[in-house]
Design a protein around this motif. Sequence first.
Motif, short mmCIF file in Angstrom:
data_model
loop_
_atom_site.label_atom_id
_atom_site.label_comp_id
_atom_site.label_asym_id
_atom_site.label_seq_id
_atom_site.Cartn_x
_atom_site.Cartn_y
_atom_site.Cartn_z
N ASP A 282 0.86 -1.18 0.00
CA ASP A 282 0.00 0.00 0.00
C ASP A 282 0.89 1.23 0.00
OD1 ASP A 282 -2.23 1.58 0.00
OD2 ASP A 282 -3.06 0.80 1.87
N PHE A 283 0.35 2.31 -0.52
CA PHE A 283 1.14 3.52 -0.69
C PHE A 283 0.36 4.72 -0.15
CE2 PHE A 283 3.02 7.08 -2.66
CZ PHE A 283 4.37 6.76 -2.67
N PHE A 284 1.03 5.60 0.57
CA PHE A 284 0.38 6.77 1.16
C PHE A 284 1.06 8.02 0.59
CE2 PHE A 284 -0.36 3.12 3.64
CZ PHE A 284 -1.72 3.21 3.93
N HIS A 285 0.31 8.69 -0.25
CA HIS A 285 0.86 9.74 -1.10
C HIS A 285 0.74 11.09 -0.39
CE1 HIS A 285 1.06 11.12 -5.59
NE2 HIS A 285 2.22 11.15 -4.99
N ILE A 286 1.65 11.33 0.53
CA ILE A 286 1.53 12.53 1.36
C ILE A 286 2.20 13.74 0.70
CG2 ILE A 286 1.41 11.20 3.50
CD1 ILE A 286 4.36 12.12 3.99
N HIS A 287 1.92 14.92 1.28
CA HIS A 287 2.60 16.14 0.84
C HIS A 287 4.09 16.07 1.19
CE1 HIS A 287 -0.62 18.57 -0.49
NE2 HIS A 287 -1.15 18.86 0.69
N VAL A 288 4.89 16.81 0.46
CA VAL A 288 6.28 17.02 0.90
C VAL A 288 6.20 17.69 2.28
CG1 VAL A 288 8.44 18.24 0.42
CG2 VAL A 288 7.05 17.37 -1.47
N GLY A 289 6.85 17.10 3.27
CA GLY A 289 6.79 17.68 4.63
C GLY A 289 5.50 17.35 5.36
N GLY A 290 4.72 16.39 4.85
CA GLY A 290 3.44 16.06 5.50
C GLY A 290 3.55 14.94 6.53
N ASP A 291 4.76 14.56 6.88
CA ASP A 291 4.95 13.38 7.73
C ASP A 291 4.36 13.55 9.13
OD1 ASP A 291 7.12 11.95 5.86
OD2 ASP A 291 7.57 14.08 5.99
N ILE A 292 4.62 14.69 9.77
CA ILE A 292 4.16 14.85 11.16
C ILE A 292 2.63 14.81 11.21
CG2 ILE A 292 4.09 16.43 13.14
CD1 ILE A 292 7.01 17.20 12.41
N PRO A 293 1.91 15.61 10.39
CA PRO A 293 0.45 15.49 10.44
C PRO A 293 -0.04 14.09 10.09
CG PRO A 293 1.15 17.12 8.79
CD PRO A 293 2.36 16.71 9.54
N ARG A 337 -5.09 18.52 5.93
CA ARG A 337 -4.48 19.58 5.10
C ARG A 337 -2.96 19.46 5.12
NH1 ARG A 337 -6.98 23.66 7.23
NH2 ARG A 337 -5.28 24.22 8.64
N GLY A 338 -2.40 19.22 6.29
CA GLY A 338 -0.94 19.13 6.41
C GLY A 338 -0.39 17.89 5.75
N ALA A 339 -1.09 16.77 5.93
CA ALA A 339 -0.57 15.49 5.40
C ALA A 339 -0.81 15.37 3.90
CB ALA A 339 -1.22 14.33 6.13
N GLY A 340 -1.92 15.94 3.44
CA GLY A 340 -2.23 15.81 2.01
C GLY A 340 -2.96 14.52 1.69
N VAL A 341 -3.39 13.80 2.72
CA VAL A 341 -4.23 12.61 2.50
C VAL A 341 -5.41 12.69 3.46
CG1 VAL A 341 -2.34 11.11 1.72
CG2 VAL A 341 -2.86 11.25 4.16
N THR A 342 -6.39 11.85 3.24
CA THR A 342 -7.61 11.95 4.04
C THR A 342 -7.49 11.18 5.35
OG1 THR A 342 -8.59 9.98 3.10
CG2 THR A 342 -8.97 12.05 1.90
N ARG A 343 -8.46 11.50 6.20
CA ARG A 343 -8.58 10.78 7.47
C ARG A 343 -8.74 9.27 7.21
NH1 ARG A 343 -13.36 12.76 11.51
NH2 ARG A 343 -13.36 10.95 12.86
N GLY A 373 13.42 18.36 10.51
CA GLY A 373 13.81 16.95 10.35
C GLY A 373 13.85 16.21 11.69
N THR A 374 14.36 16.86 12.72
CA THR A 374 14.43 16.20 14.04
C THR A 374 13.02 15.88 14.54
OG1 THR A 374 16.46 17.42 14.46
CG2 THR A 374 15.40 16.43 16.37
N ASP A 375 12.09 16.81 14.36
CA ASP A 375 10.70 16.56 14.77
C ASP A 375 10.08 15.43 13.95
OD1 ASP A 375 10.76 18.38 16.77
OD2 ASP A 375 9.60 19.93 15.74
N ASN A 376 10.41 15.38 12.66
CA ASN A 376 9.90 14.28 11.83
C ASN A 376 10.29 12.93 12.43
OD1 ASN A 376 8.67 15.83 9.87
ND2 ASN A 376 10.34 15.71 8.41
N VAL A 377 11.56 12.84 12.84
CA VAL A 377 12.04 11.57 13.41
C VAL A 377 11.31 11.29 14.73
CG1 VAL A 377 14.05 10.28 14.24
CG2 VAL A 377 14.27 11.79 12.26
N LYS A 378 11.10 12.33 15.52
CA LYS A 378 10.39 12.12 16.79
C LYS A 378 8.97 11.64 16.55
CE LYS A 378 13.05 15.38 19.56
NZ LYS A 378 13.07 16.70 20.18
N ALA A 379 8.36 12.09 15.44
CA ALA A 379 7.00 11.63 15.12
C ALA A 379 7.01 10.12 14.85
CB ALA A 379 6.47 12.38 13.90
#
Length: 746
Positions: A282-293, A337-343, A373-379
């Motif tokens: 499966d693939f989750f097509h998020i926004h660039v920088g959408g990892d934390i949301p 909105r931040g992630a670029g994918v739906t709930r 980037g550090t926060d992304n890893v913490k997520a």
Amino acid sequence: MADEHASGKGSAQRNWVSLIPFGLHQQHPNNYKDILDAVWENRDNLGYAYRILRDGCCDGCSLGTTGMHDWTMKDLHLCWVRLQLLRLNTMPAMNWRRLEEVAPLRSMKGKALRKLGRLCVPMIRHRGDRGFRRVSWEEAIRLIVQRLRVTDPHRLGWFLTARGITNEAYYAHQKVARFIGTNHIDTSARICHAPSTAALKETIGCSATTCSYRDWIGADLLVFVGANPANNQPVTLKYLYKAKKAGTKILVVNPFVEPGMERYWIPSVAESALFGTKLADDFFHIHVGGDIPFFYGVLKHLIEQDWLDRNFIIARTVGWEDLQSKIRDLPWENLERGAGVTRNDMYRFAQTFGKARHAIIVWSMGITQHRYGTDNVKAIVNLQLARGNVGRPHTGLMPIRGHSGVQGGAEMGAMPSAYSMDYPASDQNAALFAMPEFWGFHPPSWKGLGASHMILAAERGEIDVLWQSGGNFLETLPEPDRVRQAFGNISLRVHQDIVVSSAMLEEPADLAVLLPSRTRYEQHGGGTETSTERRIIYSPEIPGPRPGEARDEWEIPVMVARRFDPEQAAKIFPWRDTHDIRHEIERVCPTYRGIAVLYKKGDQVQYGGLNLMTDRFETPDGKGRFTPIDLPEETIPKGRFFLTTRRGKQFNSMVGAEIDPLIGAARDSVLMASEDATRLKLGAGDSVILRNELGEYRGRIVLERVKPGSVQVYWPEANNIIPAGRLDPCGIPDYNAAVEIVSASG
Ligand code: SF4
């Protein structure tokens, strides 16, 4: 061995890509051609090339090998990255007279410069000279030391790349840098995985991968985030093939639907070579920088569905209540909105993830190369702690590294904030290291600069001497013109390297010195590298030709130290070869216990064992830490695109081919979603200009499955429109930018 898991769970045909043999109808790498190319390229030195492959530890990415085998599978372990790097080791010495006149060389691309051959004699160039002049080692070292003696150590920077450098060389360099008095020492880890190092250290107490590659095979679930192993760690595809056979599911989270994660034809596995292997489930097509949301949304579902490992959370972690109340307050609209994918997309992920008994998350520079980037890893850590996915077999956190030296470089203390991984730079540890059983001199304890900050400091005129062992800041850092200006302020640049780079050819403010170095395979006594899975692997010295007057990588800085203060250095650097250095590392870096007895092919030790933190984390209280990080604010002005960078057939900034074999795109391609292209009235092949406040980049549209609103371009070519000063707190540049896109034909 993990191979035993791969005994045929799941129907083979279900994972086939196509009945057309060898994927002849689809774009994908042609590994057989790579082998023939390597044979042709190394034809003048085939015996030596073969001995390197047979006996050496690969100097490419950080999977780690002994010869052409590893500790994850019984099969052959070899890929195009290693084959392509082979020539750096086998090529003959260059005609050094070519460097006497740099003007003709300045128009050559990196690949052509490398093909000139191996650096073989020390050379110097003063400001105003047309080129370099050959000197003896004696004179080169004398000139360097003369300047070091009058340089304030706060104005001395020291940088090492991650290409092939051994732990012994990193250790020697950082010790010499600190002997001379500076803490401005860094490696190229700073521009790839420093956020992983920082976030993992803070949350689980250890900055290394917690599991082993063999854990992939037999895990219920593998998640790849911001990683493209097909281009960067090719043999992982073979591990994935075996994992699929063992029933492992694979999820991918990325702003580009990487074809290499969807399907691959693994050349040395007959079934896969013929019919291909489908990889991602499966693939989750998020926004660039959408990892934390995205990960917050997943956690919100995990909480709502109670798909948590509450026993683990209670027994082994702190901070859950704060994180949980933060997540409860986050509106779904913000997360979507931040992630670029739906709930619902996040639910789909949460369902698979929440029901997996074992899951490993693997990430790379799509996660780290952001200002958060550090926060992304913490997520990612939050997610794994919530499911108790650390410390058990087939679970873990894995920041996958792209270069053989990255893990060991930082652990050996080639970073501003530590003398070795066990001893952070501090007044207390400086006093400890001053004792004879440690270093016997007082290292600096002030806060040193990382690589990006060194160059920014040089731009402000605050660096007088810069030692660079490999690497090329002109190619790797954003805004190369600013790097060039910074170089113009540095009185002495020392380039210790194996081949010519464009950075060497920049006119020095006063003096540039070239010092020819040997590779890991040429080093007396061999050397070790540390792989992503914390395996310290011995690579023996390989009999073969040695280029001119090149010296061992560890020995060159030590020659400087011995001239800088002969009396002290005789006691502090008593080493005769790398064996002596390994003995010292064993003493001052307890985590590396066992390194002293590595001396022949196949010798290795994996510190911490297969899985770290099986019963306690390495934080002071033994608990893992949840972090209630903030959602990043990424506001792209209306009408602009979020530009991000990708790697093709390359190793770091060394581009090996003009075409990305995974998608067939040329290096000037601008990957764009069809709907965006239609809106801009652009089509495949159209020439466009990408521009922002920093400048322009010209390229051609390639329609691909990137997230609408974003475009991908090849790195390092587009570095001129990436802002230099936008850094993560640990100093990694944010290799993304907002750009306007217009047709080049008006
Ligand atoms: S996957 Fe990495 S370690 Fe393995 S052969 Fe390729 S470059 Fe070397």
